[in-house]
Design a protein around this motif. Structure first.
Motif, PDB file in Angstrom:
ATOM      1  N   VAL A  22       0.837  -1.205   0.000  1.00  0.00           N
ATOM      2  CA  VAL A  22       0.000   0.000   0.000  1.00  0.00           C
ATOM      3  C   VAL A  22       0.870   1.254   0.000  1.00  0.00           C
ATOM      4  O   VAL A  22       0.611   2.212  -0.743  1.00  0.00           O
ATOM      5  N   ILE A  23       1.919   1.257   0.807  1.00  0.00           N
ATOM      6  CA  ILE A  23       2.811   2.418   0.871  1.00  0.00           C
ATOM      7  C   ILE A  23       3.521   2.627  -0.467  1.00  0.00           C
ATOM      8  O   ILE A  23       3.599   3.753  -0.969  1.00  0.00           O
ATOM      9  N   ALA A  24       4.028   1.550  -1.067  1.00  0.00           N
ATOM     10  CA  ALA A  24       4.738   1.660  -2.347  1.00  0.00           C
ATOM     11  C   ALA A  24       3.817   2.190  -3.443  1.00  0.00           C
ATOM     12  O   ALA A  24       4.194   3.081  -4.215  1.00  0.00           O
ATOM     13  N   ASN A  25       2.597   1.684  -3.515  1.00  0.00           N
ATOM     14  CA  ASN A  25       1.662   2.149  -4.537  1.00  0.00           C
ATOM     15  C   ASN A  25       1.210   3.578  -4.264  1.00  0.00           C
ATOM     16  O   ASN A  25       1.020   4.357  -5.207  1.00  0.00           O
ATOM     17  N   GLY A  26       1.058   3.938  -2.994  1.00  0.00           N
ATOM     18  CA  GLY A  26       0.706   5.318  -2.659  1.00  0.00           C
ATOM     19  C   GLY A  26       1.806   6.299  -3.055  1.00  0.00           C
ATOM     20  O   GLY A  26       1.536   7.364  -3.616  1.00  0.00           O
ATOM     21  N   ILE A  27       3.051   5.929  -2.780  1.00  0.00           N
ATOM     22  CA  ILE A  27       4.184   6.783  -3.155  1.00  0.00           C
ATOM     23  C   ILE A  27       4.262   6.917  -4.675  1.00  0.00           C
ATOM     24  O   ILE A  27       4.462   8.016  -5.205  1.00  0.00           O
ATOM     25  N   ALA A  28       4.103   5.809  -5.389  1.00  0.00           N
ATOM     26  CA  ALA A  28       4.173   5.844  -6.855  1.00  0.00           C
ATOM     27  C   ALA A  28       3.062   6.700  -7.438  1.00  0.00           C
ATOM     28  O   ALA A  28       3.291   7.481  -8.360  1.00  0.00           O
ATOM     29  N   SER A  29       1.876   6.565  -6.903  1.00  0.00           N
ATOM     30  CA  SER A  29       0.748   7.362  -7.386  1.00  0.00           C
ATOM     31  C   SER A  29       0.984   8.845  -7.136  1.00  0.00           C
ATOM     32  O   SER A  29       0.782   9.683  -8.021  1.00  0.00           O
TER      33      SER A  29
END
Length: 196
Positions: free
Chosen positions: A84-91
């Protein structure tokens, strides 16, 4: 003669075609980045809201069953939290690049910085998706050697939403890879890109 019949000379038609091609090529990274924002945001939100409860009878006392409610949520597994953190940062990163691309100086140095950051974000996304996929496989199939039972037979909706989130994240990884390839082509010398 061509102008009298309403046709454009071949040189002007070729120039317009090249201009249209340049506009489309310039639009490609913007569309890829916007799609990456959407894919990674969907992955983060779907997994972040993923929660399901399951009630089971654990004992019977007399004629009265005792029940226990079990809850599966993404925050129970560190791999899903990282996902979730990785996808949030990427977004968030891709959204910031989209919003500030007009403000930034369009030079070679700026392109190199964005290219390097794109690589970092792609690696972050790939590792997040891979760790979450390994945990999803464990949840779906269990592990006979360690006697870990699968949970997807009890938490089907949780596993299905996790699968949707994983697919969306892997689409984001593929989009970031495409952005990296386009960025590498844009920052390389002209002769290499043209195949000379």
């Amino acid at each position: 003669m061509d102008l009298e019949h309403g046709k454009k000379p071949p040189a002007i038609a070729a120039a317009e075609l090249c201009s249209l091609k340049d506009k489309l090529v310039g639009l490609g990274p913007v569309l890829l980045r916007a799609a990456a924002v959407l894919a990674t945001a969907v992955a983060a939100v779907v997994m972040g809201l993923n929660r399901q409860s399951y009630t089971a009878v654990v004992a019977i006392v007399g004629t009265r069953p005792l029940t226990q409610t079990f809850t599966a949520k993404f925050s129970d597994t560190p791999a899903f939290v990282y996902f979730v953190i990785a996808n949030g940062i990427a977004s968030l990163y891709n959204l910031v690049v989209l919003l500030t691309r007009r403000c930034l100086v369009q030079g070679r140095a700026q392109h190199l910085v964005v290219h390097r950051m794109d690589m970092v974000i792609m690696v972050l996304l790939a590792t997040g998706a891979a760790t979450a996929a390994s945990m999803a496989e464990l949840g779906k199939n269990g592990n006979l050697h360690t006697r870990w039972n699968p949970i997807c037979n009890k938490f089907g909706s949780f596993c299905n939403r996790g699968g949707v989130s994983l697919v969306s994240s892997f689409v984001g990884v593929a989009l970031m890879l495409a952005l990296n390839l386009l960025s590498a082509a844009a920052t390389s010398p002209r002769g290499i890109v043209a195949g000379q």
